[in-house]
Scaffold this active site. Structure first.
Site, mmCIF file in Angstrom:
data_model
loop_
_atom_site.group_PDB
_atom_site.id
_atom_site.type_symbol
_atom_site.label_atom_id
_atom_site.label_comp_id
_atom_site.label_asym_id
_atom_site.label_seq_id
_atom_site.Cartn_x
_atom_site.Cartn_y
_atom_site.Cartn_z
ATOM 1 C CG HIS A 1 -1.827 1.166 1.315
ATOM 2 N ND1 HIS A 1 -3.123 1.137 0.835
ATOM 3 C CD2 HIS A 1 -1.647 2.419 1.817
ATOM 4 C CE1 HIS A 1 -3.695 2.315 1.040
ATOM 5 N NE2 HIS A 1 -2.813 3.117 1.639
ATOM 6 C CD GLU A 2 1.745 3.746 3.625
ATOM 7 O OE1 GLU A 2 2.140 4.794 3.075
ATOM 8 O OE2 GLU A 2 0.654 3.666 4.214
ATOM 9 C CG HIS B 1 0.035 5.887 -1.158
ATOM 10 N ND1 HIS B 1 -1.027 6.358 -1.902
ATOM 11 C CD2 HIS B 1 -0.507 5.292 -0.067
ATOM 12 C CE1 HIS B 1 -2.161 6.058 -1.289
ATOM 13 N NE2 HIS B 1 -1.869 5.407 -0.175
#
Length: 213
Positions: free
Chosen positions: A30-31, A34
């Protein structure tokens, strides 16, 4: 008592080790998503900070991670983004905002195929549960971050689509966002919001995978 206590501890450790990989994968990708999308859109802040990696240690916030394990509500270390470097303005903001959620859903969808395969071959329950948690954590993280409450990703994505004056009003709510989320957690509101959506998405993925396999 001693034997029962020892058995309970062993079961707790096995349970922890069973769901930990899925949790770490969901958070890390997820990170990473980004940061990598921000990099593609012109901002190399995450790259310079060593965040373009799947190494969980680069993304874990110690307190947030412990809260996530023991309380059920926590956070990762947010990827820092210099929005002034993004080359496509509000489109870049939107793409960066939904990148993490998108990757979580992709992982959950692909892992659903593996889950059905393991079910069909009668894999060991622990292996099956590890993949089941991988699917669940990615869907939950994806759905949770779509909630349009600052500072969640959904609020940034929504803000990038709103007129500037409404985006500003939404962002002003950020100071109260954490409090509102904690209230939702304590009252069970989070479960009521996430539960039906997570169930719908997981069933959708299973139905699609069942047709293809």
């Amino acid at each position: 008592m001693g034997l029962m206590g020892s058995e309970n501890i062993s079961q707790a450790i096995i349970g922890f080790l069973t769901y930990l990989p899925g949790l770490l994968i969901a958070i890390s990708f997820h990170e990473l998503a980004h940061g990598y999308m921000a990099y593609l859109q012109g901002d190399d802040t995450a790259k310079l900070q060593g965040r373009l990696t799947i190494d969980p240690l680069a993304h874990i916030d110690p307190i947030g991670f412990l809260m996530l394990i023991f309380v059920g509500f926590g956070w990762a270390k947010p990827v820092q983004i210099n929005y002034n470097n993004l080359k496509n303005g509000r489109l870049s903001v939107f793409l960066v905002s939904i990148a993490g959620v998108t990757v979580n859903f992709i992982i959950a969808f692909l892992a659903t195929f593996l889950l059905l395969f393991l079910h069909n071959i009668g894999a060991h329950p622990i292996i099956f549960d590890m993949v089941r948690y991988l699917v669940m954590f990615n869907i939950v993280l994806g759905v949770f971050n779509l909630i349009p409450i600052p500072p969640l990703d959904g609020s940034k994505a929504l803000g990038s689509l709103l007129p500037y004056k409404w985006e500003l009003k939404l962002m002003q709510f950020e100071r109260y966002g954490y409090i509102f989320l904690i209230v939702l957690l304590i009252t069970g509101g989070i479960s009521k919001i996430l539960g039906p959506i997570v169930y719908l998405i997981s069933n959708l993925f299973i139905n699609i995978a069942s047709i293809i396999i």
